[in-house]
Design a protein around this motif. Sequence first.
Motif, PDB file in Angstrom:
ATOM      1  N   ASP A   1       0.799  -1.131  -0.088  1.00 15.65           N
ATOM      2  CA  ASP A   1      -0.002  -0.157   0.135  1.00 15.65           C
ATOM      3  C   ASP A   1       0.845   1.217   0.029  1.00 15.65           C
ATOM      4  O   ASP A   1       1.916   1.313   0.785  1.00 15.65           O
ATOM      5  CB  ASP A   1      -0.905  -0.045   1.305  1.00 15.65           C
ATOM      6  CG  ASP A   1      -1.837   0.943   1.249  1.00 15.65           C
ATOM      7  OD1 ASP A   1      -3.038   0.503   1.060  1.00 15.65           O
ATOM      8  OD2 ASP A   1      -1.736   2.335   1.318  1.00 15.65           O
TER       9      ASP A   1
ATOM     10  N   THR B   1      -0.740   3.153   6.728  1.00 14.11           N
ATOM     11  CA  THR B   1      -1.471   2.126   6.652  1.00 14.11           C
ATOM     12  C   THR B   1      -1.077   1.212   7.526  1.00 14.11           C
ATOM     13  O   THR B   1      -1.938   0.471   8.158  1.00 14.11           O
ATOM     14  CB  THR B   1      -1.466   1.605   5.233  1.00 14.11           C
ATOM     15  OG1 THR B   1      -1.685   2.802   4.191  1.00 14.11           O
ATOM     16  CG2 THR B   1      -2.398   0.602   4.886  1.00 14.11           C
TER      17      THR B   1
ATOM     18  N   ALA C   1      -3.152   8.274   0.336  1.00 15.50           N
ATOM     19  CA  ALA C   1      -3.720   7.050   1.026  1.00 15.50           C
ATOM     20  C   ALA C   1      -4.361   7.709   2.242  1.00 15.50           C
ATOM     21  O   ALA C   1      -5.530   6.946   2.551  1.00 15.50           O
ATOM     22  CB  ALA C   1      -2.390   6.328   1.481  1.00 15.50           C
TER      23      ALA C   1
END
Length: 509
Positions: free
Chosen positions: A90, A96, A342
Amino acid sequence: MSTLTRTTGPAAPVREQRPQGKGLRGGQIGLATATVIGVSTIAPAYVITSTLGPTADVVGTHLPAIFLVGFIPMFLVALGYRELNRALPDNGTTFTWVWKAFGPRAGWLGGWGLLAANIIVLSNLAGVAVDFFYLFLAQLTSRPELADLAANPWVNVATCLVFMLAATWVSVRGLHASGIVQYLLVGFQLVVLGWFILAAMSTSAPAAHVSMEWFNPMGIDSFSALAVGLSLSIFAFWGWDVCLTMNEETKAGERTSGLAAGITAVVVLGLYLLSAVAATVFAGIGTSGLGLANPEHAGNIFAVLASPVMGPAAILLSLATLSSCAASLQSTMISPARSLLAMGHYGALPQAFTRVHPRFGTPAFATVIAAVLSTGFYALMRFVSLNVLNDTILALGMMICFYYGITAFACVWYFRRTLRGSVRNLMLRGLAPLLGGIALAAVFFQTVIDSLDPAYGSGTQLGGFGLVFLVGAGILAAGALFLIRARHRRPRFYTTVAQCAPAEPGPGN
């Protein structure tokens, strides 16, 4: 594959898969380009000219030792990063992974630390680029007074803005365009650095003779000096993780990005060791003249060593350092922009950060925001501290230790149920990142304690506190305050609970 449990109140939890696809264009670059971008982000020429002086000032001739010791925790943490990247590829990386391990609040703070480190280094890169731009003009035109323009804060900040605009324009155009620029700039940089190393080592009047003691970290006087040196050394290796933030845009995904990160770290270690030895042999570690510990040029060693070492070709070293800063200024934007993307994608930031350029497939909005924040931070620091480069490097070391450390601990916790599955799991997912995280935590806390002294760094102080402490601790405190506000504005994300470890141990987990 891990899953998320999202609760929005008294209702029953709903299991949902990790969201897929952020609009980025996949398969843009391969291993070679990813590695070049990794080396570019670390910016060897920039790091060498800006850290050899401050590091020599605290550890003397033990420059090679401090680079070797600084590489160890980074290598251990990198093993944890590799495992996390394989299990959870990711581009949010620290944000994350820490979120999945420790929950949304810790994930926010980890992401904040990464963003802060990148914002600081972008401003620092711009500062060195400005210095070498005017030095290059002075050498090119034989008008020494042009170099003095860099000392004018208004001219300095205006020039910084131009560099930022150019770097932002290239970054928005995507990784393919970035790769083309990086091949040229990084290649030139490495050739000139090799020239400098050979010329310095072949001097007929060395200021010091190579000794194996230079590689012995036990010869450093105190733990405090070791911590300062390690903080600077860790900064020197920082940037390899940009390869992992590109894992959704590289060919073969996480495998390519992980391998590129490893190659990047090894290449720059070799460059640092050779450059540290060569500079010490040629100039010594004295506090006057060409000595590396001379405070008058501590933040820019190449500015004074270029002519004595390379003679008429000194202009190439200035141009190489300028190229290093320009290349890294552009490639360093990759990491914060994709982290912001993100964070917006998962709901930790406003949806505006998820905007992807329709033609180039890049996080254009996040890239522009990162550039604006960096320019603003640099302008503020330039007017507050005359020795802005040294102070921001020391503060940056705190940020790096913080977010690398918390990511290392997140690796151990995320994989805690698989550690007994095999010796490999125990070593790579448990022991290695744990030891790396502990080492970084020790350096972080020692730096915080030392920076409370107003004399730490450049000696600039506000309210009796040193500027390095105020910048480092202040940025982390600001992250906590923003977290409080974010929890009220985006409660859906902050009530997320992660199922934070693979369900079963085994070779594939």
